[in-house]
Structure formats: C-alpha cells, structure tokens
Enzyme design. Structure first.
Site, PDB file in Angstrom:
ATOM      1  CD  GLU A  14       2.111  -5.758   8.474  1.00 12.69           C
ATOM      2  OE1 GLU A  14       2.306  -6.997   8.545  1.00 12.69           O
ATOM      3  OE2 GLU A  14       2.802  -4.989   7.792  1.00 12.69           O
TER       4      GLU A  14
ATOM      5  CG  HIS B  32      -0.161   0.061   2.529  1.00 16.13           C
ATOM      6  ND1 HIS B  32       0.386   1.214   3.038  1.00 16.13           N
ATOM      7  CD2 HIS B  32       0.147  -0.918   3.409  1.00 16.13           C
ATOM      8  CE1 HIS B  32       0.989   0.960   4.177  1.00 16.13           C
ATOM      9  NE2 HIS B  32       0.865  -0.341   4.427  1.00 16.13           N
TER      10      HIS B  32
END
Length: 237
Positions: free
Chosen positions: A92, A15
């Site tokens: 994550e 990202h």
C-alpha cells in the site's frame, strides 16, 4: 514481429478486514492482523475461487495480504504446488506521519490543503489520486510519505514484471493479493473511466493482459464471497 498473445488474467484481491480497518485508522505500511470477521469473509471468497486454476499467487509483503493469500491457497482445489511470492512493490502507499492516524484527521488535513470540504468535491478534481498522494507527501514533515510518482512507479513496475513473466510462461490465471488504495490507483492508471470509489475487503477485480495491453474486466466483485458462503452452507448440512 512476434505477437505475444498468451493471455494473462489477473485476479486482484483486496486483503481481508484488519483491526486497523475496523478502527477506521490509516493503514499503509503499518500492518494490522485480520479480524475474525475478516478471516471468515476471506475464507468465503477463497472457497468461491477454489475451482479456478491459478498458475501463480503473489501478494504484497505486508502481513494482512500474506495471510489473505495463504487462505486462498489453502482452499484452492484446482491448482498444483502453489507457493506464495511476496512482493514489496505491491505494498500500500506509505502515508508517513499519518500511519495509524484516525482517517478523518488525514482527510481533513488534505481537504484543507486542497481548499475543499467533501469527498464529492474531491472526486471532481482531475486525477484526485495524484492530488491526494502528493498532498499527503507535502504535509508529512518526516519525509517518509510517498508522492504519487514514487508510489505508482513502484506498483506498476511490480505489476508489469509479474504480468510479463506470466505471459512469457504461457499465460493463465494469476492471483495478486494487494490493498484498497493501490487497487484504486492501478485502475485509474489503466482506465480513468472506471469508478474506483468502492473496493471492499476480500473483493475480486479482474484485469486481462494480452498483446501488451491491459483491460479492466470487473472491479469490486463480491460474487466469489457469496458463492463461498453457499459452499459453507452445504458443508454444514
């Protein structure tokens, strides 16, 4: 025996930079919006990817990954009817009490627990990714931080499901927008010889899947960003 040779090419994208990244704070399941610079770099990478036909696009269900993936979809010219699929399994790692903490605090606590003083020493530890996650979980009194096995089983389970579905549907290019720590752990799981010390925001890494086997082709590739910047220059002229 039927041989599955429908090759899948995974484009694994980290990202864009977030306000939490920029502040050098721990960002696992907590979520920050993309910075202006982060959006600009993601847009450049998206332009660099615009001529690649993607069969599907996946991201973690965290906002920073979703925003990044939507920018890539917006700029893509070669694919038809792309719809983003958000996958919680691609999140994550959960850092527990360290979520939002200054990164140095987390690393200092882990280094102290492991009786080391630097990243150089850390990288000499066999399977440091496991040691890092397990130590973080051991230090977390809230009990929310994920240990290595919980994290890697979650991530690799999601990756395997996506890849096998793509292969069953004829193969092709698949985009996954995920996170830096997760990418390091994926690569370490697939090929322990790969240097995972640097995974930049908006970088592209490629993994091929064919006949039940994964092969890491490239990591931390910023050439798509550079290509996109050249396209931007052409737009402005």
């Amino acid at each position: 025996m039927i041989v599955d040779n429908n090759k899948v090419v995974l484009y694994l994208m980290r990202h864009g930079q977030t306000i939490i990244n920029k502040a050098k704070r721990v960002q696992g399941w907590c979520d920050g919006v993309l910075t202006k610079e982060g959006e600009e770099i993601v847009t450049s990478t998206a332009l660099g990817l615009r001529d690649i036909e993607f069969k599907a696009v996946y991201s973690s269900d965290l906002g920073r990954a979703i925003k990044t993936a939507k920018i890539v979809i917006r700029e893509n010219k070669a694919s038809k009817d792309l719809e983003l699929v958000e996958v919680p399994g691609l999140r994550e790692m959960h850092f527990g009490k360290y979520e939002g903490e200054i990164e140095k605090v987390l690393f200092n606590d882990i280094f102290k627990k492991l009786n080391i003083k630097s990243f150089e020493e850390a990288l000499k530890i066999p399977d440091f990714g496991r040691a890092f996650a397990d130590t973080c979980a051991a230090l977390d009194e809230t009990g929310q931080a994920e240990n290595y096995d919980i994290m890697i089983n979650r991530v690799m389970g999601a990756l395997t499901e996506i890849t096998k579905e793509a292969s069953d549907n004829g193969g092709g290019n698949i985009l996954l927008v995920v996170h830096g720590g997760i990418l390091r752990n994926i690569f370490n799981q697939l090929d322990k010889s790969i240097d995972v010390s640097g995974i930049e925001n908006a970088s592209i890494s490629k993994v091929e899947y064919e006949n039940g086997e994964y092969k890491v082709i490239t990591t931390n590739d910023m050439s798509y960003k550079i290509k996109g910047e050249k396209i931007k220059e052409e737009f402005s002229n």
